[in-house]
Enzyme design. Structure first.
Site, mmCIF file in Angstrom:
data_model
loop_
_atom_site.group_PDB
_atom_site.id
_atom_site.type_symbol
_atom_site.label_atom_id
_atom_site.label_comp_id
_atom_site.label_asym_id
_atom_site.label_seq_id
_atom_site.Cartn_x
_atom_site.Cartn_y
_atom_site.Cartn_z
ATOM 1 N N GLU A 3 0.830 -1.208 0.000
ATOM 2 C CA GLU A 3 0.000 0.000 0.000
ATOM 3 C C GLU A 3 0.865 1.259 0.000
ATOM 4 O OE1 GLU A 3 -0.912 1.850 3.887
ATOM 5 O OE2 GLU A 3 -2.844 0.890 3.535
ATOM 6 N N ASP A 28 -6.130 -3.444 -2.673
ATOM 7 C CA ASP A 28 -6.161 -1.975 -2.691
ATOM 8 C C ASP A 28 -4.813 -1.417 -3.123
ATOM 9 O OD1 ASP A 28 -4.978 -2.807 -0.245
ATOM 10 O OD2 ASP A 28 -5.488 -0.915 0.723
#
Length: 383
Positions: A68, A129
């Protein structure tokens, strides 16, 4: 995948409320001063990015790196037109998280110091994500910098996300899973995370990818965010079973709370262009958080998504994350109060996640970047 647990410690609330009661000229002056520092990327790069391109969570015991963080840093490097650091971030990510080949392997989500004091991958599961932000940053870098290699890497990564990090769920259709492993229970229950589904990225994929499945994923993502938030508060994690019902994950750490993951969902919603077809749907559904902030003067650190009971005031990293959402609602008074709150208690320079949220929220608010109705990136240096 439980991350981002350390946030800023709040100081005297009495002092804070007194400052929030001051006139709007202070907030305007604060915004002006913030806008005079148009390069937050340089500070972030100095504090968190190693010379070889690794984003380090300084507050973690194992000096961890998350996929991330690599994705966010790639995005901010693109916003800053920093091609050299972008290339370093990409090279480190591919070499250390993708076994040297991003075309053949999704990035491992966690890297750091092992028990034997060597360094390497701590968990080889990927995080969808992060993969979306990496793919988006590569695709938009390829477009804005006219570099075919970045475009092709983006295409390879997008194809792997579609193949390895999605599932066809009854009544929802093709949906994004948080990771390839560990989020389907006995083939009949799925554990989902609404904050993993930024709608501006989903729409970008559905518009610019030739595979129509991304349009289906965009629609299922909208259903998940809206249906998982019946009272207007987004959960960190939610269960969906084969009977087509959402339920609280009672065995999870969060137990129906909206906290460190969920705060990003409001941030992503604030990013949406006013002409995006689902903008009003999301804004209205999630407006309960804006009302909470208006009434209390701060966002909650965590909140029960069904009862509305909350724990403590969230950090000013949370306040920063809400700036685009509050601006999109046109609530100038609440927006300025949160700007003041950040001015009084700015996140510490060594706090990775609050600094990320601050850079996202203030960067958008002060026009360093925007997203058009199709999700394409608009930057100050290019547009």
């Amino acid at each position: 995948m439980h991350r981002r647990r350390v946030m800023s410690t709040m100081g005297s609330l009495g002092l804070l409320y007194g400052l929030l009661a001051s006139n709007s000229a202070c907030a305007a002056d604060s915004a002006h001063r913030q806008n005079l520092n148009p390069d937050p990327w340089s500070n972030f790069k100095t504090n968190f990015v190693s010379e070889d391109g690794r984003v380090i969570d300084l507050g973690s015991e194992r000096r961890q790196t998350y996929s991330e963080g690599q994705g966010y840093a790639l995005f901010f490097a693109l916003v800053a037109n920093d091609r050299i650091t972008f290339a370093k971030l990409l090279q480190w990510t591919e070499a250390n998280l993708c076994k040297g080949d991003m075309t053949a392997c999704l990035p491992a989500w966690l890297w750091g110091r092992k028990d034997d004091q060597t360094w390497g991958v701590l968990d080889d599961n990927s995080a969808s994500d992060a993969d979306l932000w990496i793919a988006y940053s590569l695709g938009e870098a390829g477009r804005l910098w006219s570099l075919q290699r970045y475009k092709l890497l983006s295409e390879f990564l997008i194809a792997r996300i579609l193949k390895e990090e999605t599932a066809r769920i009854p009544s929802l259709g093709l949906s994004l899973l948080p990771a390839p492993k560990g989020f389907v229970v006995e083939g009949k229950t799925w554990r989902l995370n609404p904050s993993y589904m930024p709608m501006h990225l989903m729409h970008w994929l559905s518009v610019y990818q030739s595979d129509a499945q991304w349009r289906e994923i965009e629609q299922s993502s909208l259903k998940i965010i809206v249906s998982a938030s019946p009272m207007g508060y987004v959960p960190d994690w939610i269960l969906y079973d084969e009977k087509n019902q959402f339920s609280i994950d009672k065995n999870g750490i969060e137990k129906g709370q909206g906290a460190y993951n969920a705060i990003r969902t409001y941030l992503w919603a604030g990013f949406l262009d006013r002409n995006y077809e689902h903008k009003s749907t999301l804004t209205k559904k999630l407006s309960a958080m804006a009302i909470f902030v208006k009434n209390h003067g701060y966002p909650p650190e965590s909140i029960d998504v069904l009862s509305g009971k909350f724990s403590n005031p969230g950090s000013t990293g949370f306040s920063a994350a809400l700036l685009p959402f509050l601006a999109s609602l046109g609530d100038e008074k609440t927006l300025k109060a949160q700007q003041q709150r950040i001015e009084v208690y700015p996140p510490r320079q060594d706090e990775y996640y609050p600094q990320v949220l601050k850079m996202f929220g203030e960067g958008w608010l002060y026009g360093l970047y925007k997203f058009n109705k199709n999700g394409q990136l608009l930057t100050r240096w290019k547009n």
